[in-house]
Design an enzyme around this catalytic site. Structure first.
Site, mmCIF file in Angstrom:
data_model
loop_
_atom_site.group_PDB
_atom_site.id
_atom_site.type_symbol
_atom_site.label_atom_id
_atom_site.label_comp_id
_atom_site.label_asym_id
_atom_site.label_seq_id
_atom_site.Cartn_x
_atom_site.Cartn_y
_atom_site.Cartn_z
ATOM 1 N N TYR A 163 -47.793 -35.258 79.939
ATOM 2 C CA TYR A 163 -46.371 -35.540 78.911
ATOM 3 C C TYR A 163 -47.176 -35.659 77.979
ATOM 4 C CZ TYR A 163 -41.257 -37.773 78.464
ATOM 5 O OH TYR A 163 -40.230 -38.034 77.890
ATOM 6 N N LYS A 193 -45.926 -30.725 78.437
ATOM 7 C CA LYS A 193 -44.505 -30.891 77.607
ATOM 8 C C LYS A 193 -44.586 -32.219 76.534
ATOM 9 C CE LYS A 193 -39.400 -33.983 78.232
ATOM 10 N NZ LYS A 193 -39.410 -35.053 78.709
#
Length: 340
Positions: A163, A193
């Site tokens: 992330y 992400k």
């Protein structure tokens, strides 16, 4: 068929060790809603509405993948036991309804991250994600990978996602650099992400890893169309909770190469986001908008965040109606903005 759609739900992950790379039956792609954590007015988690929330995402927004306990979900404002119970509730309520449930297990403590990762595997999540530790920070790629590797190893049967959100973590290690050779160190790595506006970095993540079949999930909702052109395979965002249907229309237009329509959809979404950003837009305001649009009470955020003002909610409601994102009875046609 859209490249953003997914197939049949995976069977629950088994709690066993596998030395080989995690291989989900389907790639995580398409829209992934960064879920909100519903709370009561007293700041306790309101587990009772999560079942309705699942149904709303699937039936009203056409979104069947979720990212739990991330920024939008106030994951780092929850206790470890709360994070575990939230994850359990989403997995239980989402079974046979959602396609993929990714649990964010990042924490400042390596041990806590590992505990959360093990729990995600035990309850049958479809993947885990981790942000960079942001208090005592990794100072280079190798140090960050060493941290991520230890978390991933705690759930060796689950796909692992990084992330990347440097604006919040302060960790400025470029994602392109991190991805170089990452599966040699973290064999379960499946993608990232990417929550940053640096399209050069994102583009090079895609360009330099074309043979890897990674999931490139873009995390800046108002720039998604640009990321699709550069090779994004999906997107994780807060607005897909209530603008998922509109964003899916953009994805469908892009897939059929109707770029003019896709651009119109993106501009329409941008009009709303641009409006609320100028008012002050964050997790608190996202909760207020989701309550307004879905009718499901999301409650206030947890301190130190403050509840969105009534003025914000009223202004956001008027804007949503003017863009025809909400049903309306009290606005004249002349007040509608072109948003086709």
């Amino acid at each position: 068929m859209l490249p953003f759609r997914v197939g049949e739900p995976d069977k629950p992950a088994q709690d066993f060790f596998s030395s080989s790379m995690a291989s989900p039956k389907k790639k995580l792609q398409g829209l992934v809603a960064a879920t909100i954590t519903p709370m009561t007015e007293h700041g306790e988690i309101n587990f009772s509405v999560i079942g309705r929330y699942v149904d709303y995402l699937v039936e009203e927004q056409g979104v069947k993948n979720i990212f739990v306990n991330g920024t939008t979900g106030e994951g780092l404002s929850l206790s470890i036991s709360e994070r575990c119970r939230v994850a359990e509730e989403w997995v239980t309520e989402g079974r046979n309804k959602l396609d993929q449930i990714v649990i964010h297990v990042g924490a400042l403590s390596l041990k806590e991250s590992q505990e959360l990762a093990q729990h995600a595997a035990k309850i049958g999540a479809d993947g885990i994600a981790v942000i960079a530790p942001f208090f005592l920070q990794p100072w280079n790629k190798d140090v960050l990978i060493n941290f991520l590797k230890e978390v991933a190893a705690a759930a060796p049967a689950l796909p692992f996602y990084y992330y990347h959100i440097p604006a919040l973590t302060g960790v400025k290690i470029r994602a392109e650099e991190l991805l170089d050779g990452i599966q040699d160190k973290i064999p379960t790595f499946q993608g990232l992400k990417f929550s940053d506006t640096d399209l050069l970095d994102f583009g090079q993540c895609v360009d330099q890893n074309r043979q890897q079949q990674f999931a490139f999930l873009f995390g800046v909702d108002e720039q998604l169309l640009s990321a699709l052109v550069m090779g994004a395979t999906g997107a994780v965002g807060s607005t897909y909770n209530y603008l998922g249907k509109k964003t899916n229309q953009m994805l469908e237009a892009f897939e059929r190469k109707d770029f003019s329509s896709a651009l119109n959809h993106q501009f329409c979404i941008q009009r709303f986001i641009n409006f609320v950003v100028k008012l002050g837009f964050g997790v608190s305001q996202t909760k207020a908008i989701m309550t307004l649009v879905s009718g499901i009470p999301m409650g206030p955020p947890r301190l130190p965040l403050q509840k969105a003002s009534r003025e914000f909610t009223d202004n956001a409601e008027a804007k949503l109606k003017s863009l025809d994102f909400l049903s309306f009875t009290d606005l004249k046609d002349g007040n509608l903005e072109a948003c086709s």
